[in-house]
Design a protein around this motif. Structure first.
Motif: not given
Length: 351
Positions: A99, A102, A113-114, A117, A237, A239, A242, A336-337
């Protein structure tokens, strides 16, 4: 239509060529049929043999991708930073990696984006060569030594630098050497190229069993991670970029459904039961040792694919301690997530 994508056994494919050819194939299909069809998705993993990334392969082996109607190809690479580069180049649609990338990328003006998780602890261990165990008793003793990481700019790089900084050392007090994982990591330690280094299972177990190295800092569980880093550290994670997520929410949801089912499987089964589902060559010739390592580190995995509370803040604190990329930058952790897809999965699968 045929494309020159064949390769020798064991040879890594040219991902950019594959992505280009795949796009042409999709376009050709549209011309022939006049309608869209399911596109093959490629996910690159920063070391499929590592137990920290076990959910990716386990999802495939359990058939959960197929249950969602997904055609997924998993591609292996030796370090998360290499996977990140392939994602940014558009050669793959997703990455199974840490992660913390990110945040690092947002600081550079790039947004990923994660979506799911996998872990709430790094699953990493700082090892010390047995012959240096009397000299290196804590990260404060890194001074003057060479430390092994999977790759420069990788998550092991980030965490190693933080352990050193937290112990009061400066960047010039030690050296970092990219040595990968598995056999290359073990060889580097045996040959005294590195005196200490960060790695994961099953390499940890092999080093300890053979007497080559000992555990210095253990970050395989949330409790031990709290001691080492000062808080929860969301690590492994799934990811994506975006821009891809904005245009492929249906695919992202199906991927989340598959991965969340896997996280639930891990939470409800023993290490031995999980190991039975994995490809046999992942045992590295010692199934019992593989199971032992998984049992000791199984607590690192989230039970539901959700981001742990206060986790992003800890990761930002870690990166801000040494990273010039992050220092002084305004980081929007909310970008970021996302929990939208795992929340939807919970509704579909039942809480």
């Amino acid at each position: 239509m045929k494309f020159p994508l064949s390769r020798k056994a064991g040879q890594r494919p040219n991902l950019r060529l594959c992505a280009f050819a795949g796009s042409l194939a999709v376009a050709a299909g549209l011309l022939v049929s006049g309608s869209a069809f399911a596109e093959k998705l490629t996910i690159i993993v920063g070391g499929m043999e590592k137990q920290i990334y076990l959910p990716a392969v386990l999802t495939r082996e359990l058939g959960y991708f197929k249950d969602e109607g997904l055609d997924i190809e998993l591609i292996n690479t030796r370090a998360g930073v290499e996977a990140e580069n392939e994602l940014l180049a558009g050669a793959v649609q997703g990455v199974v990696g840490f992660y913390d990338h990110t945040i690092d990328l947002q600081a550079k003006g790039k947004f990923i984006t994660s979506v799911v998780q996998f872990s709430q602890a790094p699953g990493e261990v700082q090892m010390v060569a047995t012959k240096y165990a009397d000299q290196i008793k804590s990260p404060a003793d890194f001074k003057g030594h060479t430390l092994g990481v999977t790759g420069l700019g990788s998550s092991t790089d980030f965490l190693t630098r933080y352990l050193a900084a937290r112990a009061g050392l400066k960047p010039g007090d030690f050296s970092l050497l990219p040595v990968g994982a598995g056999n290359t990591f073990i060889a580097a330690m045996k040959q005294d190229q590195i005196q200490s280094g960060m790695t994961t299972e099953p390499t940890i177990g092999q080093l300890v069993k053979t007497g080559v190295a000992k555990i210095l800092v253990d970050m395989r569980t949330p409790g031990k991670t709290l001691e080492a880093l000062g808080g929860p550290y969301p690590a492994a994670s799934f990811y994506v970029q975006n821009a891809w997520l904005d245009g492929h929410k249906d695919e992202a949801q199906k991927l989340a459904n598959a991965f969340v089912r896997t996280m639930r499987f891990i939470a409800s089964h023993s290490a031995a039961e999980i190991a039975e589902k994995m490809p046999k060559d992942y045992y590295v010739g010692d199934k019992d040792l593989y199971i032992q390592g998984l049992a000791e580190g199984k607590a690192q995995f989230t039970p539901d694919g959700r981001m742990p509370k206060d986790g992003p803040e800890t990761v930002l604190k870690v990166l801000s301690a040494f990273s010039k990329n992050v220092q002084g930058k305004q980081i929007d952790l909310s970008k970021t997530y996302t929990t939208v897809f795992v929340d939807n999965s919970a509704k579909t699968l039942g809480n």
